[in-house]
Each structure stands twice: as structure tokens, then as C-alpha cells.
Design a protein around this motif. Sequence first.
Motif, PDB file in Angstrom:
ATOM      1  N   ASN A  34      37.762  69.764  42.221  1.00 28.35           N
ATOM      2  CA  ASN A  34      36.638  70.005  41.316  1.00 28.35           C
ATOM      3  C   ASN A  34      36.147  71.446  41.341  1.00 28.35           C
ATOM      4  OD1 ASN A  34      36.414  67.362  40.244  1.00 28.35           O
ATOM      5  ND2 ASN A  34      35.552  66.704  42.194  1.00 28.35           N
ATOM      6  N   LYS A  35      36.906  72.337  41.953  1.00 27.87           N
ATOM      7  CA  LYS A  35      36.530  73.746  41.986  1.00 27.87           C
ATOM      8  C   LYS A  35      36.973  74.426  40.691  1.00 27.87           C
ATOM      9  CE  LYS A  35      35.130  74.161  46.387  1.00 27.87           C
ATOM     10  NZ  LYS A  35      34.686  72.832  46.676  1.00 27.87           N
ATOM     11  N   THR A  36      36.098  75.216  40.127  1.00 29.60           N
ATOM     12  CA  THR A  36      36.486  76.038  38.989  1.00 29.60           C
ATOM     13  C   THR A  36      37.328  77.189  39.530  1.00 29.60           C
ATOM     14  OG1 THR A  36      34.567  77.479  39.189  1.00 29.60           O
ATOM     15  CG2 THR A  36      34.328  75.503  37.775  1.00 29.60           C
ATOM     16  N   PRO A  37      38.108  77.834  38.674  1.00 31.57           N
ATOM     17  CA  PRO A  37      38.847  79.006  39.149  1.00 31.57           C
ATOM     18  C   PRO A  37      37.922  80.075  39.737  1.00 31.57           C
ATOM     19  CG  PRO A  37      39.755  78.288  37.062  1.00 31.57           C
ATOM     20  CD  PRO A  37      38.508  77.474  37.306  1.00 31.57           C
ATOM     21  N   GLU A  38      36.735  80.223  39.173  1.00 29.45           N
ATOM     22  CA  GLU A  38      35.789  81.217  39.678  1.00 29.45           C
ATOM     23  C   GLU A  38      35.313  80.868  41.086  1.00 29.45           C
ATOM     24  OE1 GLU A  38      35.464  79.667  36.672  1.00 29.45           O
ATOM     25  OE2 GLU A  38      36.046  81.329  35.366  1.00 29.45           O
ATOM     26  N   LYS A  39      35.001  79.598  41.309  1.00 24.11           N
ATOM     27  CA  LYS A  39      34.537  79.154  42.625  1.00 24.11           C
ATOM     28  C   LYS A  39      35.667  79.246  43.655  1.00 24.11           C
ATOM     29  CE  LYS A  39      31.637  77.339  45.526  1.00 24.11           C
ATOM     30  NZ  LYS A  39      30.612  78.170  46.132  1.00 24.11           N
ATOM     31  N   LYS A  57      47.755  88.304  48.871  1.00 22.44           N
ATOM     32  CA  LYS A  57      46.461  87.683  48.603  1.00 22.44           C
ATOM     33  C   LYS A  57      45.821  88.317  47.375  1.00 22.44           C
ATOM     34  CE  LYS A  57      41.906  86.818  50.659  1.00 22.44           C
ATOM     35  NZ  LYS A  57      41.077  86.912  51.862  1.00 22.44           N
ATOM     36  N   ASP A  58      45.866  89.632  47.290  1.00 23.90           N
ATOM     37  CA  ASP A  58      45.282  90.330  46.146  1.00 23.90           C
ATOM     38  C   ASP A  58      45.954  89.922  44.835  1.00 23.90           C
ATOM     39  OD1 ASP A  58      43.637  91.636  47.948  1.00 23.90           O
ATOM     40  OD2 ASP A  58      44.917  93.425  48.044  1.00 23.90           O
ATOM     41  N   ILE A  59      47.275  89.814  44.853  1.00 20.57           N
ATOM     42  CA  ILE A  59      48.020  89.419  43.651  1.00 20.57           C
ATOM     43  C   ILE A  59      47.644  88.006  43.221  1.00 20.57           C
ATOM     44  CG2 ILE A  59      50.329  88.840  42.783  1.00 20.57           C
ATOM     45  CD1 ILE A  59      51.358  91.212  44.549  1.00 20.57           C
ATOM     46  N   GLN A  60      47.617  87.081  44.168  1.00 18.94           N
ATOM     47  CA  GLN A  60      47.315  85.689  43.836  1.00 18.94           C
ATOM     48  C   GLN A  60      45.864  85.523  43.389  1.00 18.94           C
ATOM     49  OE1 GLN A  60      49.701  83.517  43.421  1.00 18.94           O
ATOM     50  NE2 GLN A  60      51.107  85.087  44.101  1.00 18.94           N
ATOM     51  N   LEU A  61      44.948  86.274  43.983  1.00 21.60           N
ATOM     52  CA  LEU A  61      43.552  86.206  43.555  1.00 21.60           C
ATOM     53  C   LEU A  61      43.403  86.719  42.125  1.00 21.60           C
ATOM     54  CD1 LEU A  61      41.663  87.281  46.786  1.00 21.60           C
ATOM     55  CD2 LEU A  61      41.636  85.020  45.702  1.00 21.60           C
ATOM     56  N   LEU A  64      44.446  84.003  39.860  1.00 20.23           N
ATOM     57  CA  LEU A  64      43.453  82.933  39.828  1.00 20.23           C
ATOM     58  C   LEU A  64      42.319  83.263  38.871  1.00 20.23           C
ATOM     59  CD1 LEU A  64      42.682  80.234  41.044  1.00 20.23           C
ATOM     60  CD2 LEU A  64      41.646  81.437  42.958  1.00 20.23           C
ATOM     61  N   LYS A  65      41.966  84.538  38.778  1.00 19.69           N
ATOM     62  CA  LYS A  65      40.886  84.941  37.875  1.00 19.69           C
ATOM     63  C   LYS A  65      41.206  84.631  36.419  1.00 19.69           C
ATOM     64  CE  LYS A  65      37.871  88.250  39.840  1.00 19.69           C
ATOM     65  NZ  LYS A  65      37.254  89.539  39.692  1.00 19.69           N
ATOM     66  N   VAL A  66      42.462  84.723  36.025  1.00 18.47           N
ATOM     67  CA  VAL A  66      42.830  84.484  34.625  1.00 18.47           C
ATOM     68  C   VAL A  66      43.395  83.085  34.399  1.00 18.47           C
ATOM     69  CG1 VAL A  66      43.231  86.927  34.173  1.00 18.47           C
ATOM     70  CG2 VAL A  66      45.129  85.486  34.885  1.00 18.47           C
ATOM     71  N   LEU A  67      43.407  82.264  35.426  1.00 19.20           N
ATOM     72  CA  LEU A  67      43.996  80.932  35.335  1.00 19.20           C
ATOM     73  C   LEU A  67      43.378  80.086  34.226  1.00 19.20           C
ATOM     74  CD1 LEU A  67      46.026  78.995  36.660  1.00 19.20           C
ATOM     75  CD2 LEU A  67      44.182  78.235  38.152  1.00 19.20           C
ATOM     76  N   ASN A  68      42.101  80.197  34.040  1.00 17.20           N
ATOM     77  CA  ASN A  68      41.414  79.372  33.055  1.00 17.20           C
ATOM     78  C   ASN A  68      41.447  79.983  31.658  1.00 17.20           C
ATOM     79  OD1 ASN A  68      40.106  76.897  32.775  1.00 17.20           O
ATOM     80  ND2 ASN A  68      38.106  77.870  32.688  1.00 17.20           N
ATOM     81  N   GLU A  69      41.756  81.271  31.556  1.00 13.24           N
ATOM     82  CA  GLU A  69      41.715  81.946  30.254  1.00 13.24           C
ATOM     83  C   GLU A  69      42.853  81.530  29.327  1.00 13.24           C
ATOM     84  OE1 GLU A  69      41.550  86.131  30.951  1.00 13.24           O
ATOM     85  OE2 GLU A  69      39.752  85.948  32.200  1.00 13.24           O
ATOM     86  N   ARG A  70      44.038  81.353  29.859  1.00 16.99           N
ATOM     87  CA  ARG A  70      45.202  81.048  29.028  1.00 16.99           C
ATOM     88  C   ARG A  70      45.040  79.726  28.268  1.00 16.99           C
ATOM     89  NH1 ARG A  70      50.318  82.312  32.305  1.00 16.99           N
ATOM     90  NH2 ARG A  70      49.672  84.449  32.109  1.00 16.99           N
TER      91      ARG A  70
END
Length: 78
Positions: A34-39, A57-61, A64-70
Motif C-alpha cells: 500500500n505504499k505509493t512510489p513517493e512513500k 541505489k541512486d539509479i533505482q531510486l 522509483l520516482k517516475v514509476l507512477n508517471e508512465r
Amino acid sequence: MTTKCLPHQARVTIMTLHNLPPSMGTVLVDEWSNKTPEKAHAILAGHDVIVTNQSDKDIQLAKLKVLNERPLSTFDGL
């Protein structure tokens, strides 16, 4: 918005290691489903999350920031 799915609908399989009980997989699903990509980003970007390769870690983070945008931009065009 988040929704619960039935176990046979899940898109993940969790296999526990080192004699952990299978219920630990349920704990992981309960913790993260139930976590949003932002959380999730906020949690995983914390200094208490230690990794062996900071650049990974930096690449994967960043991903994750754009995961919900697509998906949102895809459905906006319909």
C-alpha cells in the motif's frame, strides 16, 4: 489509490531464506503493497538503508520516482 488482490492475482513471488517462516512473505506484502512510489522512495532513500553500491541505489531510486508517471500518462491519452 491502492487495491488488494487475491494471492493468485499477485505479480510477485516471495521465497523466504535462512529458515524464515513463510509468513514473513506476508509481512513484506503487507508492509509494501500500500505504499505509493513517493512513500517508498522516502523510506528507501533514508540513511538507515545501507547498500553495497550507492550508485545502484541512486539509479533505482530515480526509477522509483517516475514509476507512477508512465501509467498515468498512458491512461491520460485514452
